[in-house]
Scaffold this active site. Structure first.
Site, PDB file in Angstrom:
ATOM      1  N   GLU A   1       2.725   4.503   1.357  1.00 24.94           N
ATOM      2  CA  GLU A   1       1.336   4.061   1.186  1.00 24.94           C
ATOM      3  C   GLU A   1       0.560   4.234   2.497  1.00 24.94           C
ATOM      4  O   GLU A   1      -0.527   4.801   2.520  1.00 24.94           O
ATOM      5  CB  GLU A   1       1.330   2.598   0.754  1.00 24.94           C
ATOM      6  CG  GLU A   1      -0.061   1.999   0.621  1.00 24.94           C
ATOM      7  CD  GLU A   1      -0.034   0.513   0.350  1.00 24.94           C
ATOM      8  OE1 GLU A   1      -1.079  -0.026  -0.054  1.00 24.94           O
ATOM      9  OE2 GLU A   1       1.017  -0.125   0.556  1.00 24.94           O
ATOM     10  N   HIS A   2       1.114   3.712   3.582  1.00 22.53           N
ATOM     11  CA  HIS A   2       0.495   3.830   4.906  1.00 22.53           C
ATOM     12  C   HIS A   2       1.444   4.614   5.807  1.00 22.53           C
ATOM     13  O   HIS A   2       2.616   4.256   5.928  1.00 22.53           O
ATOM     14  CB  HIS A   2       0.255   2.462   5.539  1.00 22.53           C
ATOM     15  CG  HIS A   2      -0.490   1.504   4.675  1.00 22.53           C
ATOM     16  ND1 HIS A   2       0.131   0.497   3.955  1.00 22.53           N
ATOM     17  CD2 HIS A   2      -1.815   1.389   4.416  1.00 22.53           C
ATOM     18  CE1 HIS A   2      -0.773  -0.195   3.300  1.00 22.53           C
ATOM     19  NE2 HIS A   2      -1.961   0.329   3.543  1.00 22.53           N
TER      20      HIS A   2
ATOM     21  N   GLN B   1       2.872  -5.573   7.969  1.00 15.29           N
ATOM     22  CA  GLN B   1       3.086  -5.156   6.587  1.00 15.29           C
ATOM     23  C   GLN B   1       4.020  -6.107   5.868  1.00 15.29           C
ATOM     24  O   GLN B   1       3.815  -6.452   4.700  1.00 15.29           O
ATOM     25  CB  GLN B   1       3.667  -3.741   6.564  1.00 15.29           C
ATOM     26  CG  GLN B   1       3.521  -3.032   5.245  1.00 15.29           C
ATOM     27  CD  GLN B   1       2.064  -2.796   4.887  1.00 15.29           C
ATOM     28  OE1 GLN B   1       1.247  -2.543   5.762  1.00 15.29           O
ATOM     29  NE2 GLN B   1       1.729  -2.884   3.627  1.00 15.29           N
TER      30      GLN B   1
ATOM     31  N   GLU C   1      -4.218  33.139 -31.062  1.00 17.48           N
ATOM     32  CA  GLU C   1      -3.706  31.768 -31.176  1.00 17.48           C
ATOM     33  C   GLU C   1      -3.610  31.299 -32.625  1.00 17.48           C
ATOM     34  O   GLU C   1      -3.166  30.178 -32.891  1.00 17.48           O
ATOM     35  CB  GLU C   1      -4.596  30.815 -30.380  1.00 17.48           C
ATOM     36  CG  GLU C   1      -4.538  31.075 -28.868  1.00 17.48           C
ATOM     37  CD  GLU C   1      -5.365  30.093 -28.062  1.00 17.48           C
ATOM     38  OE1 GLU C   1      -6.109  29.300 -28.679  1.00 17.48           O
ATOM     39  OE2 GLU C   1      -5.256  30.107 -26.824  1.00 17.48           O
TER      40      GLU C   1
ATOM     41  N   HIS D   1     -11.989  29.274 -35.213  1.00 23.53           N
ATOM     42  CA  HIS D   1     -12.560  29.529 -33.885  1.00 23.53           C
ATOM     43  C   HIS D   1     -13.103  30.970 -33.818  1.00 23.53           C
ATOM     44  O   HIS D   1     -14.199  31.213 -33.298  1.00 23.53           O
ATOM     45  CB  HIS D   1     -11.501  29.343 -32.793  1.00 23.53           C
ATOM     46  CG  HIS D   1     -11.213  27.913 -32.442  1.00 23.53           C
ATOM     47  ND1 HIS D   1     -10.736  27.001 -33.337  1.00 23.53           N
ATOM     48  CD2 HIS D   1     -11.353  27.244 -31.255  1.00 23.53           C
ATOM     49  CE1 HIS D   1     -10.574  25.836 -32.736  1.00 23.53           C
ATOM     50  NE2 HIS D   1     -10.954  25.950 -31.467  1.00 23.53           N
TER      51      HIS D   1
ATOM     52  N   TYR E   1     -10.861  -5.867  -9.113  1.00 31.20           N
ATOM     53  CA  TYR E   1      -9.939  -6.997  -9.043  1.00 31.20           C
ATOM     54  C   TYR E   1      -9.520  -7.254  -7.597  1.00 31.20           C
ATOM     55  O   TYR E   1      -9.222  -6.320  -6.854  1.00 31.20           O
ATOM     56  CB  TYR E   1      -8.693  -6.731  -9.882  1.00 31.20           C
ATOM     57  CG  TYR E   1      -7.829  -7.961 -10.065  1.00 31.20           C
ATOM     58  CD1 TYR E   1      -8.012  -8.800 -11.153  1.00 31.20           C
ATOM     59  CD2 TYR E   1      -6.851  -8.300  -9.131  1.00 31.20           C
ATOM     60  CE1 TYR E   1      -7.234  -9.950 -11.318  1.00 31.20           C
ATOM     61  CE2 TYR E   1      -6.073  -9.437  -9.286  1.00 31.20           C
ATOM     62  CZ  TYR E   1      -6.272 -10.251 -10.370  1.00 31.20           C
ATOM     63  OH  TYR E   1      -5.522 -11.386 -10.529  1.00 31.20           O
TER      64      TYR E   1
ATOM     65  N   ASN F   1      -0.831  -8.566  -8.633  1.00 36.54           N
ATOM     66  CA  ASN F   1       0.598  -8.821  -8.774  1.00 36.54           C
ATOM     67  C   ASN F   1       1.192  -8.008  -9.927  1.00 36.54           C
ATOM     68  O   ASN F   1       0.513  -7.187 -10.547  1.00 36.54           O
ATOM     69  CB  ASN F   1       0.865 -10.327  -8.941  1.00 36.54           C
ATOM     70  CG  ASN F   1       0.231 -10.892 -10.206  1.00 36.54           C
ATOM     71  OD1 ASN F   1      -0.060 -10.175 -11.157  1.00 36.54           O
ATOM     72  ND2 ASN F   1       0.014 -12.191 -10.212  1.00 36.54           N
TER      73      ASN F   1
ATOM     74  N   ASP G   1      -6.945  -1.715   6.906  1.00 36.19           N
ATOM     75  CA  ASP G   1      -7.001  -2.853   5.986  1.00 36.19           C
ATOM     76  C   ASP G   1      -8.351  -3.553   6.053  1.00 36.19           C
ATOM     77  O   ASP G   1      -8.866  -4.035   5.036  1.00 36.19           O
ATOM     78  CB  ASP G   1      -5.912  -3.874   6.334  1.00 36.19           C
ATOM     79  CG  ASP G   1      -4.537  -3.482   5.821  1.00 36.19           C
ATOM     80  OD1 ASP G   1      -4.453  -2.567   4.984  1.00 36.19           O
ATOM     81  OD2 ASP G   1      -3.554  -4.103   6.262  1.00 36.19           O
TER      82      ASP G   1
ATOM     83  N   GLN H   1      -4.639 -11.911 -18.105  1.00 37.16           N
ATOM     84  CA  GLN H   1      -5.790 -12.387 -18.873  1.00 37.16           C
ATOM     85  C   GLN H   1      -7.105 -11.926 -18.255  1.00 37.16           C
ATOM     86  O   GLN H   1      -8.053 -11.593 -18.960  1.00 37.16           O
ATOM     87  CB  GLN H   1      -5.747 -13.924 -19.019  1.00 37.16           C
ATOM     88  CG  GLN H   1      -5.819 -14.714 -17.733  1.00 37.16           C
ATOM     89  CD  GLN H   1      -4.460 -14.897 -17.049  1.00 37.16           C
ATOM     90  OE1 GLN H   1      -3.499 -14.218 -17.362  1.00 37.16           O
ATOM     91  NE2 GLN H   1      -4.396 -15.823 -16.114  1.00 37.16           N
TER      92      GLN H   1
ATOM     93  N   HIS I   1       2.801  -9.332   4.024  1.00 33.71           N
ATOM     94  CA  HIS I   1       2.044  -9.196   2.777  1.00 33.71           C
ATOM     95  C   HIS I   1       2.736  -9.904   1.625  1.00 33.71           C
ATOM     96  O   HIS I   1       2.128 -10.648   0.861  1.00 33.71           O
ATOM     97  CB  HIS I   1       1.919  -7.713   2.395  1.00 33.71           C
ATOM     98  CG  HIS I   1       0.631  -7.084   2.790  1.00 33.71           C
ATOM     99  ND1 HIS I   1      -0.577  -7.449   2.249  1.00 33.71           N
ATOM    100  CD2 HIS I   1       0.353  -6.084   3.666  1.00 33.71           C
ATOM    101  CE1 HIS I   1      -1.532  -6.710   2.784  1.00 33.71           C
ATOM    102  NE2 HIS I   1      -0.995  -5.883   3.650  1.00 33.71           N
TER     103      HIS I   1
END
Length: 424
Positions: free
Chosen positions: A320-321, A253, A409, A414, A128, A208, A354, A185, A256
């Site tokens: 993040e950065h 930044q 157990e 088993h 995406y 988003n 980037d 969607q 953005h």
């Protein structure tokens, strides 16, 4: 009267606590309605929501571009833009290939036989790329090139109302098709498939809040890379840093998105004021100042007593950065533990990451760098283990231990299964 600083200045104790949940509750409700509708009604639901949200002009519009159409978009670009996309692809691909080469299939001895693991790429990946305020061909390259390098057989790019350069980037990345529908969607189409789009084994890439919410809903039906929130940059800097460079990095930044977070952490109070002055000056002439100014309201500068405190603040945020702009940048970088991507020294601008210096720019946000890393070839590869028993006599201790553990157990079935392998 003193001018209000662009980035508010706080102490380490006043650092705002991050909201770690990247899924907006309202967006989740809205996305669920869309995802459920597409799951139940298929292409009809996809077209309905794509038309309602402006992805397609009418209910019968074609919503997928094939390889020939992607190549035509590439061929229509000026030669310098074609060369730019190709160079960027090659750098991303080279780094991703080195990552892939760092892990190999292996095997080793176990009692009575052999065991190991194999590397196997997923079959279908959905990549995406946002298509809102700015076209983002770089995100197409970061995701689709990495998937291709990992060996994914079918790569689907999705981007709403893609610009020609975005379509061209899909061609350069080797995508098989481009879904011109986005939002919840688009994610639903990637997860469940349509007559034109195969259902994906993994969906990656930023988007988003509706994209993020939809990814959270389809996780389990397929894999996802991460739930990404607003973008962040945090710079650790000392008095040796260039205030104007830091200001430029903060605003890069901030432009953005209005929810982006520019953060400076420093033991030098004078630097904090110099950076704020340069941010104000640069902001006044920045074409994207309306967005950047809003984001700056969410950012801040932390003035710390020393560098160790600055590092501790950074680790608590896990940005993040993370940029390190100090006199001894490598030494400081080596002490930092939590971040998405690391940029060492003033020359290693975050924006170079980037735009395809090599490492991937799809990175964890909102503190999630404390437990995960950025997108890589490993997101698209399954590491699967196997074992084989060739000499059951040599495996008797393992068989006996399995019987004993099973009964500890309370799993008698088993135990009896293992007992079938005991030699009399």
């Amino acid at each position: 009267m003193a001018e209000t600083p662009v980035l508010r200045i706080v102490t380490p104790e006043e650092v705002p606590m991050l909201e770690l949940d990247p899924v907006d509750p309202t967006a989740l409700i809205q996305a669920k309605e869309i995802v459920d509708d597409v799951r139940k009604t298929g292409e009809a639901g996809l077209r309905k929501h794509a038309l309602r949200l402006g992805d397609i002009p009418d209910a019968t519009s074609k919503y997928v571009l094939d390889k020939a159409e992607m190549k035509a978009a590439f061929d229509s670009l000026p030669e310098d833009e074609q060369a730019l996309l190709l160079r960027t692809r090659d750098r991303i691909q080279a780094f991703a290939q080195c990552q892939l080469d760092s892990v190999q299939s292996m095997e080793t001895s176990i009692p009575g036989g052999r065991a190991g693991h194999t590397l196997s790429p997923m079959a279908v990946a959905g990549c995406y790329a946002p298509g809102g305020r700015y076209p983002l061909p770089s995100s197409v390259l970061m995701t689709a090139v990495t998937a291709r390098t990992a060996g994914v057989k079918t790569v689907v790019v999705a981007s709403p109302r893609p610009a020609p350069v975005t379509v061209a980037a899909a061609h350069v990345a080797g995508a098989d098709l481009l879904l011109c529908i986005g939002g919840a969607q688009g994610i639903a189409a990637l997860a469940f498939g349509t007559p034109c789009v195969p259902a994906c084994d993994i969906i990656v890439g930023p988007g988003n809040k509706w994209v993020t919410a939809a990814k959270s809903l389809v996780q389990g039906r397929c894999a996802i890379d991460m739930l990404a929130g607003p973008s962040e940059v945090l710079a650790i800097a000392d008095g040796s840093a260039d205030a104007d460079v830091l200001a430029a990095d903060m605003l890069a930044q901030a432009e953005h998105d209005t929810d982006a977070r520019p953060i400076l952490v420093t033991p030098d109070a004078a630097l904090a004021h110099r950076v704020n002055a340069r941010i104000a000056a640069r902001l006044a002439e920045l074409p994207t100042r309306d967005t950047a100014a809003e984001a700056c309201k969410k950012g801040f500068i932390v003035v710390c007593p020393d560098m160790d405190s600055a590092i501790a603040v950074s680790d608590s945020i896990a940005p993040e950065h993370l940029e390190i702009q100090t006199e001894n940048a490598q030494e400081v970088a080596d002490k930092c533990l939590d971040y998405g991507g690391l940029f060492i020294g003033s020359r290693a601008a975050e924006v170079l990451g980037d735009y395809g210096a090599g490492p991937n720019h799809v990175l964890p946000t909102g503190g999630t760098g404390k437990y995960t890393g950025g997108l890589s070839v490993f997101n698209f590869v399954r590491i699967r283990t196997w074992m084989r028993i060739d000499a059951v006599g040599d495996a008797q201790q393992v068989v006996k231990d399995s019987v004993q553990l099973a009964r500890l157990e309370g799993l008698e079935g088993h135990a009896r299964s293992a007992e079938c392998r005991l030699l009399q």
